[in-house]
Design a protein around this motif. Sequence first.
Motif, PDB file in Angstrom:
ATOM      1  N   GLU B 198       8.149  15.345   0.269  1.00 37.76           N
ATOM      2  CA  GLU B 198       9.047  14.199   0.597  1.00 37.76           C
ATOM      3  C   GLU B 198       8.589  13.937   1.953  1.00 37.76           C
ATOM      4  O   GLU B 198       7.829  14.658   2.712  1.00 37.76           O
ATOM      5  N   THR B 200       9.634   9.906   3.831  1.00 38.89           N
ATOM      6  CA  THR B 200      10.636   9.156   4.332  1.00 38.89           C
ATOM      7  C   THR B 200      11.405   8.501   3.162  1.00 38.89           C
ATOM      8  O   THR B 200      12.176   8.848   2.280  1.00 38.89           O
ATOM      9  N   TRP B 223      19.042  15.890   1.870  1.00 35.22           N
ATOM     10  CA  TRP B 223      18.893  16.307   3.204  1.00 35.22           C
ATOM     11  C   TRP B 223      18.935  15.330   4.382  1.00 35.22           C
ATOM     12  O   TRP B 223      18.908  15.979   5.499  1.00 35.22           O
TER      13      TRP B 223
HETATM   14 NA    NA Z   1      12.338  12.884   5.227  1.00 32.49          NA
END
Ligand code: NA
Lengths: 167, 343, 458
Positions: B198, B200, B223
């Motif tokens: 991951e 952005t 998250w």
């Molecule tokens: Na991120």
Amino acid sequence: MGIDRLNQAAGWLGRWALLLMIGIGAWNVVGRYLGLALGLSLSSNALIEAQWFLFDVAFLLGLGYALQQRAHVRIDILLNRQSRRRQLQLELAGTVILLLPFAVMVLLVSWQPTLQSWLLLEASPDPGGLPRYLAKSLIPLGFLLLALQGVAELIRLRRALQRREEG
Amino acid sequence: SIRRVDGTATAELPRVRWRMATSWPHALDTIYGGAVTIADQVSAMSGGRFTIEPYAAGEIVPGLQVLDAVQNGAVECGHTASYYYVGKNPALAFGTAVPFGLTPQQQNTWLYEAGGNDALNRIYADFGVRSFPAGNTGPQMGGWFKRQLDGPDSLKGLKMRIPGLGGKVMADLGVNVQVLPGGEIYLALERGAIDAAEFTGPYDDSKLGLPKAARFYYYPGWWEPGPTLTALVNQRAWAKLPEAYQQMFESACQSANLLMLSRYDRLNAKALETLRQGTTQVEFYGDGIMNAARSATDDLMADIARGDAGFNGLWSEWKQFRQLARGWNQVTELSYARFSDGN
Amino acid sequence: MGFEIEAFGWAIGFYPAEVLAPLMFLALIVALLSGYPVAFGLGGVAVIFGVLGIALGAIDPLFFSALPSRIFGIMSNFTLLAIPTFVFMGAMLQTSGIAERLLQAMGQLLGRLRGGLALAVVLVGSLMAATTGVTAATVTTMGLISLPAMLQSGYNKSFASGVIVASGTLGQLIPPSIVLVVLGDQLGVSVGDLFLGSLIPGLLMAGAFAVYVLIASQLNPTLAPERTEAGLAGVAPLQLLRVLIPPLVLILLVLGSIFFGIATPTEAGAIGAVGAMALAALEGGFSRTNLSKVCDETLRVTAMVMAILLGSTAFALVFRSLGGDALIRQVLVNLPGGQVGFLVVSMAVIFALGFFIDFFEIAFIVVPLLLPSARELLGPENLLWFGVLIGANLQTSFLTPPFGFALFFLRGVAPKEVSTKAIYQGVWPFIAVQVAVLVLIILFPALVNTLPALSQTS
Ligand code: NA
Ligand code: NA
């Protein structure tokens, strides 16, 4: 000299740290695939960060040892043409003007952030990471060992120069 | 050098030059743009007498060392993310985002109007630093996967690049969490050294080349539902600043906070559309994974709170706010969006 | 930084820093030529000029407190971990005698070819380039493995050093590469596209080295011996294979595991190190003494390389604080108009800076300054090509004396009998080859653009 023995001990530590680091690196690969096969988690971020930490132990504590063993690279094109006395003088000047100020400066600016890190018991921001305060302590420690070895070299150089003048 | 000076209203105020260390490379132009917005506006408002020069990550200090640099006075101010420093104080996570936390607007409400930023500043005071919300990336995506997911069990043993608390939750779900710097993600994913990563959102992820390295793009980024970026100022430098400049700095940070969010929302929406037209398959995590992640998050937060009284205090206050904000959101934005955007 | 006097609506500025920054370079040259260790030359000059800057009011005393943060950044840089692991593997292969037998066997196979061993170095260098982007790891490892063997075979010292250093820097252009990652950051170009775009130029560079090595050793017989007069002369082909295969399998295993994503470069290096120990044990070259020797060698090389990085981070910090970046900005402010003028001047400036500062700082200081003009004059679609051009140009900066990091790294592991002068001399022909390839990439942008374009359509 006591300082020499101290840095030899640091070198001994550095050698083991490297060997351990290599072992952990190899284990991380084996553990990942073995763990996948067995359905267990055999590698972890702690082990990955342990590699860093051992690498840092080796190269920072090895700074002074490398100086003692003349392992730091030099551009010796002009140096080789000088007389032995001249070489000793240049080495002495370099230690006083370049090495010691650098080592002392890093010591001066690094002890405070290290202390701050200890007071917080700073941890790693990443999952399963290792304590940061230990890693940060290696900066002043490594440069202290380097500065001490610089002083030892200074004493040795002065003695060698004196012997030349007497003899 | 010689240059012309504009001698109008601010002429009696002193010249001040600040350096701003940031956690961002130039390439993340939207997030780095937050720092540029602050610098540009402060300079414009002061008639060029108060100037701030932003520096990319690594130019003065590495990206994850901005708090240290501001604390020690190496720079007067910085632009960074609060949760990079959870190793120093776990409660700093709330300054950016925590798993199953707040949406961008809820985050703003909490920070500006519900005492969130004051609470963070009490923590930052221990570091001799003052913090200002100064950007928001908007909701992030859930990361790139080389293989399709099928429930919580399909996560077990996956190697994923995901830092922070989200990473800790993933680890609890059986993911083999790896922390790689941004520049190494593409290669590791492309070659298969990791199975998922991951970063952005669609705009930045595309720049990094991630769509070429993995096919499945999962959402939502539970998250990081609305991460805030933070401007930090050294308290000594702040105290020396004339009041007018203090106000300019604070206003510029608010501007950056709004503009970055708007910019990201525009760019990400467009980038996602482009990805959809390409080879990328955009997928929902699924209720199974979402539920498992949420309960793992609750356990993790309770676990941290047991070990850290400060975290526990802030978490309790924050939870009360979240409860309130959700109640309001459900009858307003959520119900409206369900009706108007949902079909 | 400096101060300004205001009078009659004008501000007149005095910047002692503008004088100190160029003086820093002069002082560094003196310090390095004094023969004192490079690492402490860099660090020492940084401290002297930092203190001078503080005394003259050019910089804030607090700025030095950025130093521990920068050092910590180096300590936590995962890519650098490849250095000790690869060095260990190289040192173990060398100490146990495996490397020597391997290269002799390769020389034997390529024996009819003058310069065969040098060709093998280019080949292995390209392979390592395609797996790790860490120049320090490549140059030191290859220096440990191949330099002694080449010297023993009667190669000219300069030629042998030049081949190793140049091949070691191939990793900057052949992906993956740290230079390209940093450039991608700075230019806002996808790192994936940069990697694809630099593949053909990188292979072209490796090919050009190979061709040069072969032609040079044909034209000048003193560079490379006709045939390796080593102990394996006249050995049966089967025997030769037995010597060749185990270490080659190990090396290919290590590089392959990175290439196919089984392990990160650091982990693969560690596997390689363990594999080298196992191989040495099998071949009878493993002992406690050897292990201790190899660990010691690894520690020395690692401390040497890392000390240079520590010194140069201090140097860069002070240089920047003294306004060195502003100084370079002034040079770049009046770039001539037109594509050709812009390309020539920007490439020349980067090349010239490469003599003095390392690629990281060049990328940081110069690229943002060039970016607006590049976008305007070359067009945004050509930024990828421009990035690869800068990458190829920066590769040269590792090689150019006096401050080529690759030169330092080889000097650090080379035997005493190879003089620094010999290393410096050996590198010039390769710099010329690099510049020729750079010109080729400028003339034929398709070399860069073809692969990324293909990947777009697929
Ligand atoms: Na991120
Ligand atoms: Na490479």
